[in-house]
Design a protein around this motif. Structure first.
Motif, short mmCIF file in Angstrom:
data_model
loop_
_atom_site.label_atom_id
_atom_site.label_comp_id
_atom_site.label_asym_id
_atom_site.label_seq_id
_atom_site.Cartn_x
_atom_site.Cartn_y
_atom_site.Cartn_z
N LEU A 8 1.23 -1.42 -0.05
CA LEU A 8 -0.06 0.15 -0.03
C LEU A 8 0.53 1.27 -0.22
O LEU A 8 0.36 2.47 -0.65
N LEU A 9 2.11 1.01 0.48
CA LEU A 9 2.90 2.18 0.68
C LEU A 9 3.87 2.62 -0.78
O LEU A 9 4.61 3.21 -0.99
N ASP A 10 3.35 1.73 -1.51
CA ASP A 10 4.14 1.34 -3.04
C ASP A 10 5.56 1.25 -2.71
O ASP A 10 6.08 1.20 -3.55
N GLY A 11 5.74 0.30 -2.22
CA GLY A 11 7.49 -0.32 -1.28
C GLY A 11 8.19 0.15 -1.29
O GLY A 11 9.53 0.13 -0.64
N ALA A 12 7.65 1.46 -0.14
CA ALA A 12 8.93 2.87 0.30
C ALA A 12 8.49 1.97 1.96
O ALA A 12 8.10 3.03 2.31
N GLU A 13 10.02 0.75 1.73
CA GLU A 13 10.27 1.00 3.38
C GLU A 13 11.48 2.24 4.11
O GLU A 13 10.56 2.05 5.20
N ASP A 14 11.02 3.46 3.10
CA ASP A 14 11.46 4.25 4.09
C ASP A 14 10.30 5.61 5.06
O ASP A 14 10.22 5.78 5.68
N ASP A 41 -10.45 8.00 6.84
CA ASP A 41 -9.67 9.53 7.21
C ASP A 41 -10.29 9.51 8.91
O ASP A 41 -9.54 10.60 9.55
N GLN A 42 -11.88 9.90 9.13
CA GLN A 42 -12.44 9.82 10.06
C GLN A 42 -11.21 8.81 11.67
O GLN A 42 -11.22 9.19 12.92
N TYR A 43 -11.30 7.65 11.21
CA TYR A 43 -10.23 6.43 11.96
C TYR A 43 -8.80 7.28 12.58
O TYR A 43 -9.04 7.37 13.85
N PHE A 44 -7.95 8.70 11.25
CA PHE A 44 -6.34 8.83 11.89
C PHE A 44 -7.30 9.92 12.77
O PHE A 44 -6.63 10.41 13.72
N ILE A 45 -8.51 10.85 12.50
CA ILE A 45 -8.80 11.40 13.49
C ILE A 45 -9.38 10.90 15.11
O ILE A 45 -9.12 11.74 15.64
N ASP A 46 -9.81 10.22 14.92
CA ASP A 46 -9.87 9.46 16.29
C ASP A 46 -8.95 8.94 16.93
O ASP A 46 -9.15 8.66 18.00
N LEU A 47 -7.72 8.45 15.87
CA LEU A 47 -6.54 8.08 16.62
C LEU A 47 -6.11 9.27 17.17
O LEU A 47 -5.01 9.67 17.99
N MET A 48 -5.57 10.11 16.51
CA MET A 48 -4.57 11.56 16.63
C MET A 48 -5.70 12.85 17.52
O MET A 48 -5.48 14.07 18.44
N LEU A 49 -6.87 12.45 17.82
CA LEU A 49 -7.44 13.97 18.63
C LEU A 49 -8.21 13.38 19.53
O LEU A 49 -8.96 11.99 19.59
N PHE A 68 0.51 10.40 11.43
CA PHE A 68 0.84 11.38 10.91
C PHE A 68 0.39 11.05 9.46
O PHE A 68 0.37 11.90 8.14
N ASP A 69 2.40 10.20 8.68
CA ASP A 69 2.77 10.56 7.81
C ASP A 69 1.83 9.19 6.89
O ASP A 69 2.05 9.41 6.23
N LEU A 70 1.25 8.13 7.56
CA LEU A 70 0.51 7.22 6.59
C LEU A 70 -0.87 8.33 6.07
O LEU A 70 -1.32 7.96 5.32
N ASN A 71 -1.29 8.79 6.77
CA ASN A 71 -2.42 9.94 7.03
C ASN A 71 -2.25 10.76 5.38
O ASN A 71 -2.68 10.55 3.98
N LEU A 72 -0.94 11.32 5.53
CA LEU A 72 -0.76 11.63 4.58
C LEU A 72 -0.55 11.18 3.20
O LEU A 72 -1.03 11.03 1.44
N ILE A 73 0.00 9.96 3.97
CA ILE A 73 0.43 9.28 1.98
C ILE A 73 -0.83 8.66 1.71
O ILE A 73 -1.18 8.86 0.34
N ASN A 74 -1.97 8.74 2.23
CA ASN A 74 -3.02 7.71 2.38
C ASN A 74 -3.31 8.93 1.16
O ASN A 74 -4.11 8.66 -0.06
#
Length: 88
Positions: A8-14, A41-49, A68-74
């Protein structure tokens, strides 16, 4: 390393959230399940707020950054599929 998440991260191991996976594998499973869908999107909000009546401890800074980075990538992947230019 979860092969599905890496895909899902297009193979970006970093970009791989090692600390999140190690400490909160259930969150990784949920993110994989929801990846690319509006409910993520809502799941990320629920995790972070603070959205619960009972206060939570919060995440360590490294884990919070990985979420946060996963949210941006998605978000970038969704915009790319819709043909929306990605601002940097």
């Amino acid at each position: 390393m979860n092969k599905k998440l890496l895909e899902l991260l297009d193979g970006a191991e970093d970009k791989y959230p090692h600390t999140l996976e190690q400490n909160f594998p259930h969150i990784i499973s949920k993110i994989i399940e929801l990846w690319g869908s509006p409910p993520l999107d809502q799941y990320f909000i629920d995790l972070m707020l603070h959205t619960r009546a009972v206060p939570r401890e919060g995440f360590p800074p490294t884990v919070a950054k990985e979420i946060f980075d996963l949210n941006l990538i998605n978000d970038e992947q969704i915009k790319a599929k819709q043909g929306v230019p990605i601002s940097r």
